[in-house]
Design an enzyme around this catalytic site. Structure first.
Site, PDB file in Angstrom:
ATOM      1  N   ASP A 289       0.852  -1.170   0.000  1.00  8.18           N
ATOM      2  CA  ASP A 289       0.000   0.000   0.000  1.00  8.18           C
ATOM      3  C   ASP A 289       0.907   1.246   0.000  1.00  8.18           C
ATOM      4  O   ASP A 289       2.129   1.147   0.113  1.00  8.18           O
ATOM      5  CB  ASP A 289      -0.958  -0.042   1.203  1.00  8.18           C
ATOM      6  CG  ASP A 289      -2.197   0.815   0.965  1.00  8.18           C
ATOM      7  OD1 ASP A 289      -3.222   0.565   1.610  1.00  8.18           O
ATOM      8  OD2 ASP A 289      -2.127   1.722   0.113  1.00  8.18           O
TER       9      ASP A 289
HETATM   10  C1  GLC Z   1      -4.419   4.198  -0.275  1.00  7.01           C
HETATM   11  C2  GLC Z   1      -5.279   3.030   0.145  1.00  7.01           C
HETATM   12  C3  GLC Z   1      -5.345   1.918  -0.874  1.00  7.01           C
HETATM   13  C4  GLC Z   1      -5.230   2.499  -2.275  1.00  7.01           C
HETATM   14  C5  GLC Z   1      -3.828   3.076  -2.398  1.00  7.01           C
HETATM   15  C6  GLC Z   1      -3.591   3.719  -3.776  1.00  7.01           C
HETATM   16  O1  GLC Z   1      -3.712   4.669   0.840  1.00  7.01           O
HETATM   17  O2  GLC Z   1      -5.003   2.436   1.404  1.00  7.01           O
HETATM   18  O3  GLC Z   1      -6.586   1.212  -0.671  1.00  7.01           O
HETATM   19  O4  GLC Z   1      -5.440   1.487  -3.253  1.00  7.01           O
HETATM   20  O5  GLC Z   1      -3.532   4.024  -1.373  1.00  7.01           O
HETATM   21  O6  GLC Z   1      -4.385   4.847  -3.923  1.00  7.01           O
END
Ligand code: GLC
Length: 756
Positions: A289
């Protein structure tokens, strides 16, 4: 450009020539390509910066084009439209030493431009085919917009509505969550056209199961917080949807921010290697993430180099935004050969994912149909409206105050009558809220309607200051709260019925939006009570991203329609249900508590040794509130009346076959209505304490008034086993209660069977 195609042709020729070994074509191609790549290039494939139109995390990537020139980018996210994608892809192919195409990812969570209800709403439709169609529609629009990867489905089980990200998932049940995970992966990746190494036509996009793992178990419902969980609960209550997505062939998995039993998921080899790959057979690619590797430093796991090493060795393969692999990868591998092995393994899985997407044959892959034919098409808007109608849950309908009728004078009151911004909710990707249909857009042409604001959606300045920088579009009316309510009361008194539209601004749900209080906030409850005091019937329509605590609201209104954040066509969907064009058919997939003190509260709890008994003091209870929720898992009313009868259970081979009759009565509502009937098991005696109920099947169907149909459900043998505390799967013969009903707390059909 000729050089480019010549080089790709050379790679493909090398791949073809190497086609004599046992490897798959994809593996042969990737291995031949990697044999030509430098370490710098291999490490570059592990880098996923954010570039483009959206900001979805705490920091932004910089110098991306420069890194592309050196072949140091494996993919980007937050860039879309064929023009922007082609520009970046051209640049990357031109400058990469081996012309390796980029992945283009984005958070296509509940639609891309045509926005569907939030996933917690779609789950409430209990319509797996519709959910799959929704994901499929999202994939087609995203692919037409140049994307080839979505960070969806989010399948985190959650039992705590204080956590704002419950809006993105399918609720509290592992069995239903698993079925929904499967449906979404199929919808995005279109398995009818995908083989192991070919992800279907250009309309498909690679899915990503997230957040692995147990993100929804955050203590106190506070986002990103610690997760501590027994293997028993992990395996039986939280793992199943992730596993179902893997078994459905999901192409990627995303690590979660949280730690699990003391080890952050992003450097947790138990999760990423033992469970995900060895036990479940996942052969896709693991992305972290947003800056989750960097955040291992906040977890206290070491400095930049140390956390990069930990994450690499644990199996985290693509580094989202953090660039620690880029910074430390080469120096680490020179000292730790095992890091080099991990880098090559990660690079291979990333290249295999690209091969599977067909990017080496067509790096653009953007589906050739013109945007106008796909994006926000009439067909897609109709699907969004149907999805919204089926997602909405009628929580209460005292004296059949719904549906409304055209002769009534209707006062539409409240801040969610005219607002469009919240219709598409959180994680609405490329959705354009100005294109969404508010409730007022849908009803202002009705006869005998009137409107008053009644109160501001948010009154508290501090809350507005938190939400408006992120696009909440919140403002205060120039009139005082008292004046707003006074105007609303005056209008209500002239009407036959009040439709009161309240709820949350979209920013009060979703990521980094945990709430300690879940009641209607600021002036909303005061407005509700003022409406109730007029003596007029009050229909509460809620637009929100999570279960709220509605005990007071429940006491002040005659009907409650939970509309969630219903998507682009939300206003029309609400209007269709209010008018009786169609009956609500949604059923909750997450429990609504009476108050925050009951949380965590969920239907598939265990019995305890002192289950509640009103006649006994020493039993498990609260002195000040019932143990029962306000609205239970599976709850959802209809305008039509139904009854159940003739439950029959029989063993057929290793399966349990359950049949029962559903009848729709003649009386009352004669319009289109469908009903969700649910099948639950309870293991009466076991070697471990088991849930008092477990959903193991359901059916949703339309019936005409007076019609009876026999419903057949099959429960496969592995549905009544479970993982013990050693994480071993056990099947224990014995007595099981079988019950069927319209909700987890309304199960008129019950019997007992012996299963081995
Ligand atoms: C965010 C979220 C995740 C998302 C990623 C990209 O912090 O936790 O669910 O897909 O970043 O945007």
């Amino acid at each position: 450009m000729m050089k480019l195609h010549l080089r790709i042709a050379t790679c493909l020729a090398a791949w073809a020539a190497a086609s004599v070994y046992a490897q798959s074509p994809a593996e042969r191609f990737v291995d031949s390509l990697m044999a030509q790549m430098s370490w710098e290039e291999k490490i570059g494939q592990l880098n996923l910066p954010s570039v483009g139109f959206d900001v979805t995390g705490p920091m932004l990537s910089t110098g991306v084009e420069e890194k592309m020139k050196q072949g140091l980018v494996g993919g980007v996210f937050n860039t879309f439209t064929p023009v922007a994608v082609r520009k970046l892809q051209d640049f990357a192919l031109e400058h990469h030493p081996h012309h390796i195409p980029l992945l283009f990812g984005y958070d296509v969570i509940h639609g891309h431009r045509t926005i569907l209800p939030i996933p917690l709403g779609q789950a409430a439709s209990w319509n797996l085919h519709l959910i799959e169609l929704g994901a499929n529609m999202a994939a087609r629009e995203a692919a037409a917009d140049g994307l080839n990867w979505t960070f969806s489905p989010m399948v985190d089980i959650a039992r705590d509505p204080r956590w704002g990200r419950v809006s993105e998932g399918a609720g509290e049940d592992p069995w239903l969550g698993s079925r929904i995970a499967e449906a979404m992966v199929k919808g995005y990746q279109m398995p009818q056209m995908q083989s192991h190494y070919s992800l279907g036509y250009p309309q498909s996009i690679m899915a990503c199961v997230k957040h692995f793992a147990l993100y929804g178990g955050a203590e106190a419902g506070r986002d990103y917080n610690t997760v501590d969980m027994s293997p028993y609960r992990m395996e039986n209550d939280y793992f199943p949807p992730y596993k179902a997505a893997v078994q459905a062939g999901v192409g990627t998995a995303m690590t979660s921010f949280n730690d699990v039993n003391g080890m952050p998921a992003t450097c947790n080899s138990f999760l990423l290697k033992d469970v995900l790959r060895k036990e479940w057979g996942f052969d896709g690619m693991v992305v972290t993430d947003y800056t989750a590797i960097n955040e291992l430093m906040f977890h206290g796991m070491g400095n930049g180099a140390e956390v990069a090493k930990r994450a690499l060795l644990a199996g985290a393969e693509m580094d989202m935004v953090g660039e620690l692999y880029l910074t430390h990868g080469d120096s680490l591998r020179k000292v730790h050969p095992e890091v080099g092995v991990a880098i090559e393994s990660a690079c291979r899985n990333i290249l295999l994912a690209k091969f599977r997407l067909g990017l080496f044959e067509d790096p653009y892959r953007a589906w050739k149909e013109a945007d106008s034919e796909v994006i926000m098409s009439a067909e897609h808007k109709e699907l969004a409206k149907v999805s919204a109608m089926e997602s909405m849950v009628l929580l209460k309908n005292e004296n059949r105050v719904l549906p409304l009728n055209s002769a009534q004078k209707i006062a539409f009151i409240g801040p969610q009558v005219k607002r469009r911004r919240d219709m598409i909710g959180n994680w609405s990707g490329a959705g354009d809220w100005t294109q969404s249909r508010s409730l007022w857009d849908a009803v202002e042409s009705w006869d005998n309607v009137s409107y008053a604001l009644g109160c501001n959606l948010v009154q508290d300045a501090a809350m507005m200051d938190q939400l408006n920088p992120h696009g909440a579009q919140l403002s205060l009316d120039e009139r005082s709260s008292e004046a707003l309510i006074k105007e609303a009361v005056k209008l209500a008194k002239k009407a036959d019925v009040v439709v009161l539209a309240l709820g949350e601004p979209y920013g009060m749900s979703g990521e980094a939006a945990s709430r300690s209080s879940l009641t209607l906030h600021d002036q909303q409850q005061a407005l509700l009570e003022a409406m109730a005091a007029t003596g007029k019937p009050v229909v509460l329509v809620l637009m929100n991203g999570r279960p709220l605590c509605l005990s007071e609201a429940d006491g002040s209104c005659n009907a409650i329609l939970e509309a969630w954040f219903p998507g682009t066509m939300g206003g029309d969907a609400i209007a269709a249900l209010l008018s009786g064009e169609q009956s609500p058919s949604g059923h909750l997939t997450m429990t609504f508590p009476r108050n925050e003190g009951q949380i965590p509260i969920y239907y598939n709890h265990r019995n305890t040794g002192r289950p509640f008994d009103a006649q006994q003091k020493y039993t498990s209870k609260y002195l000040d509130v019932s143990n029962r929720p306000l609205y239970a898992f599976g709850h959802g009313l209809s305008y039509a009346d139904y009854s159940l009868s003739n439950l029959v259970c029989e063993r057929v081979g290793s399966e349990l076959h359950v049949s029962y009759d559903l009848t729709r009565s003649y009386e009352g509502y004669g319009g289109p209505a469908s009903q969700v009937t649910q099948l639950y098991l309870h293991d009466v005696n076991s070697n471990m304490t088991r849930p008092v109920l477990e959903l193991k099947g359901f059916d949703k169907r339309d019936l005409m008034p007076g019609q009876t149909q026999t419903i057949h459900l099959v429960v496969s043998r592995n549905e009544w086993g479970y993982f013990n505390s050693d994480r071993h799967w056990v099947m224990e013969p014995g007595e099981f209660e079988v019950s069927v009903g319209f909700s987890s707390d309304q199960r008129p059909l019950q019997t007992t069977v012996v299963l081995d």
